[in-house]
Scaffold this motif. Structure first.
Motif, short mmCIF file in Angstrom:
data_model
loop_
_atom_site.label_atom_id
_atom_site.label_comp_id
_atom_site.label_asym_id
_atom_site.label_seq_id
_atom_site.Cartn_x
_atom_site.Cartn_y
_atom_site.Cartn_z
N LEU A 157 -6.19 -3.48 -5.70
CA LEU A 157 -5.63 -2.14 -5.52
C LEU A 157 -5.40 -1.47 -6.87
O LEU A 157 -5.77 -0.30 -7.07
CB LEU A 157 -4.33 -2.24 -4.72
N LEU A 158 -4.80 -2.22 -7.81
CA LEU A 158 -4.48 -1.65 -9.11
C LEU A 158 -5.71 -1.43 -9.98
O LEU A 158 -5.68 -0.61 -10.91
CB LEU A 158 -3.49 -2.56 -9.85
N THR A 159 -6.79 -2.12 -9.69
CA THR A 159 -8.03 -1.89 -10.43
C THR A 159 -8.59 -0.51 -10.14
O THR A 159 -9.13 0.17 -11.02
CB THR A 159 -9.07 -2.97 -10.07
N GLU A 160 -8.45 -0.07 -8.88
CA GLU A 160 -9.04 1.19 -8.46
C GLU A 160 -8.05 2.35 -8.35
O GLU A 160 -8.46 3.48 -8.14
CB GLU A 160 -9.75 1.00 -7.11
N LEU A 161 -6.76 2.07 -8.48
CA LEU A 161 -5.76 3.12 -8.32
C LEU A 161 -5.71 4.12 -9.49
O LEU A 161 -5.63 5.34 -9.25
CB LEU A 161 -4.38 2.50 -8.10
N PRO A 162 -5.75 3.66 -10.74
CA PRO A 162 -5.61 4.61 -11.86
C PRO A 162 -6.56 5.81 -11.83
O PRO A 162 -6.11 6.94 -12.10
CB PRO A 162 -5.85 3.72 -13.10
N PRO A 163 -7.85 5.64 -11.51
CA PRO A 163 -8.73 6.82 -11.51
C PRO A 163 -8.35 7.87 -10.47
O PRO A 163 -8.80 9.02 -10.56
CB PRO A 163 -10.11 6.22 -11.18
N LEU A 164 -7.52 7.48 -9.48
CA LEU A 164 -7.12 8.41 -8.44
C LEU A 164 -5.86 9.20 -8.83
O LEU A 164 -5.47 10.12 -8.10
CB LEU A 164 -6.85 7.65 -7.14
N MET A 165 -5.25 8.86 -9.95
CA MET A 165 -4.03 9.52 -10.37
C MET A 165 -4.34 10.78 -11.19
O MET A 165 -5.31 10.81 -11.94
CB MET A 165 -3.16 8.57 -11.20
N LYS A 166 -3.48 11.79 -11.05
CA LYS A 166 -3.74 13.06 -11.74
C LYS A 166 -3.39 13.02 -13.22
O LYS A 166 -3.95 13.76 -14.02
CB LYS A 166 -2.98 14.19 -11.04
N ASP A 167 -2.42 12.15 -13.58
CA ASP A 167 -2.06 12.04 -15.00
C ASP A 167 -1.42 10.67 -15.25
O ASP A 167 -1.22 9.87 -14.34
CB ASP A 167 -1.11 13.16 -15.44
N VAL A 226 0.84 -1.21 0.00
CA VAL A 226 0.00 0.00 0.00
C VAL A 226 0.87 1.25 0.00
O VAL A 226 0.59 2.23 -0.71
CB VAL A 226 -0.95 0.01 1.22
N LYS A 227 1.96 1.23 0.77
CA LYS A 227 2.86 2.39 0.82
C LYS A 227 3.52 2.64 -0.53
O LYS A 227 3.86 3.78 -0.85
CB LYS A 227 3.92 2.18 1.90
N ALA A 228 3.69 1.57 -1.31
CA ALA A 228 4.27 1.74 -2.64
C ALA A 228 3.36 2.58 -3.54
O ALA A 228 3.82 3.21 -4.50
CB ALA A 228 4.52 0.38 -3.28
N ALA A 229 2.08 2.59 -3.21
CA ALA A 229 1.12 3.44 -3.94
C ALA A 229 0.99 4.80 -3.28
O ALA A 229 0.09 5.56 -3.60
CB ALA A 229 -0.24 2.75 -4.00
N ARG A 230 1.91 5.07 -2.36
CA ARG A 230 1.93 6.31 -1.59
C ARG A 230 0.75 6.42 -0.63
O ARG A 230 0.00 7.38 -0.63
CB ARG A 230 2.01 7.53 -2.50
N GLY A 231 0.64 5.38 0.19
CA GLY A 231 -0.26 5.39 1.34
C GLY A 231 -1.70 5.72 1.11
O GLY A 231 -2.50 4.84 0.75
N PRO A 232 -2.10 7.00 1.28
CA PRO A 232 -3.52 7.37 1.20
C PRO A 232 -4.20 6.95 -0.09
O PRO A 232 -5.34 6.49 -0.07
CB PRO A 232 -3.48 8.90 1.34
N ALA A 233 -3.50 7.08 -1.20
CA ALA A 233 -4.09 6.68 -2.47
C ALA A 233 -4.30 5.17 -2.51
O ALA A 233 -5.31 4.68 -3.02
CB ALA A 233 -3.19 7.11 -3.64
N GLY A 234 -3.33 4.43 -1.96
CA GLY A 234 -3.48 2.97 -1.92
C GLY A 234 -4.63 2.54 -1.04
O GLY A 234 -5.40 1.64 -1.41
N MET A 235 -4.77 3.15 0.12
CA MET A 235 -5.87 2.83 1.01
C MET A 235 -7.21 3.19 0.38
O MET A 235 -8.19 2.45 0.51
CB MET A 235 -5.70 3.56 2.35
N LYS A 236 -7.25 4.33 -0.30
CA LYS A 236 -8.48 4.74 -0.99
C LYS A 236 -8.85 3.75 -2.08
O LYS A 236 -10.03 3.39 -2.24
CB LYS A 236 -8.28 6.14 -1.59
N ALA A 237 -7.85 3.27 -2.82
CA ALA A 237 -8.10 2.29 -3.87
C ALA A 237 -8.65 1.00 -3.30
O ALA A 237 -9.60 0.42 -3.85
CB ALA A 237 -6.81 2.04 -4.66
#
Length: 236
Positions: A167-177, A128-139
């Motif tokens: 985690l990776l299914t939901e992470l992309p929409p949370l990224m800014k670019d 989760v920390k590899a996704a930079r914590g909060p974003a990973g938890m949100k995903a």
């Protein structure tokens, strides 16, 4: 009391992470069809011989939502009822006098701390920390994952593919670019490869997952990996 029974519980006893463990059998009385696995452990601890230390196990909300609990019941992560946390698993299927074996979630990534308690936070949080914590938890929250670790324990390879893929299914929409998406997904995949074993796509993970996460989530790991590889080739 009517409809109570006695079960012989073979439970893993291990005094510390450094010690060797072994199974010890106890007869536990007063078990009913409504008794859950964690309540069975409560009964066991209440009936232990004088001088014996209570069996240590991971406990939490006991409502099936926090992901903290988890044991192997006769070799199955969480227990015989599919898609159900340990705290919601009942022992109604076991008849009077039967034996039930309880042991820790078995995975290289989940070292035993004491008895049935394991350290699963370190490995799961590392990813989760590899996704930079909060974003990973949100995903993970968006995916419905409760981080119980059953998918890792049930996999013969100790793979965390369902956890990572969700985690990776939901992470992309949370990224800014797209650059941020690539940076974070690459780090997640790299960290997961160092933390867990390889996926063989057996599907056992989806049977034990309390959140009922779909098998399709496994493909997110390969999808993001190939997407990143294609972009790297195009840049060259």
């Amino acid at each position: 009391m009517h409809n109570t029974r006695t079960l012989t519980v073979e439970v893993w006893r291990q005094s510390s992470a450094e010690d060797d463990g072994r199974f010890v059998a106890y007869d536990v009385t007063g078990v009913t069809p409504a008794t859950t696995v964690l309540e069975l452990l409560d009964l066991l601890n209440e009936q232990l011989p004088d001088g014996e230390q209570p069996v240590k196990f991971d406990d939490g909300c006991r409502e099936g939502s926090c992901g903290k609990c988890g044991v192997m019941v006769d070799g199955v992560a969480h227990g015989p009822e599919f898609n159900t946390t340990t705290c919601q698993q009942h022992v109604r299927a076991f008849r009077n006098g039967q034996r039930v074996r309880l042991e820790p979630l078995r995975a290289e990534a989940f070292p035993v701390l004491q008895d049935l308690a394991v350290d699963k936070k370190k490995s799961l949080r590392t990813v989760v920390k590899a996704a930079r914590g909060p974003a990973g938890m949100k995903a993970l929250t968006n995916a419905g994952c409760i981080s119980c670790g059953a998918c890792v324990a049930v996999c013969p390879n100790g793979s965390g593919q369902l956890f990572v893929g969700s985690l990776l299914t939901e992470l992309p929409p949370l990224m800014k670019d797209d650059d941020e998406r690539r940076e974070r997904t690459e780090k997640v995949i790299e960290t997961a490869g160092e933390t867990f074993g390889p996926c063989s796509t057996l599907g056992d993970c989806t049977e034990v997952c309390p959140a009922g996460l779909p098998l399709e989530n496994l493909s997110a790991v390969a999808r993001e990996y190939l997407r990143n590889q294609n972009k790297t080739r195009h840049q060259h």
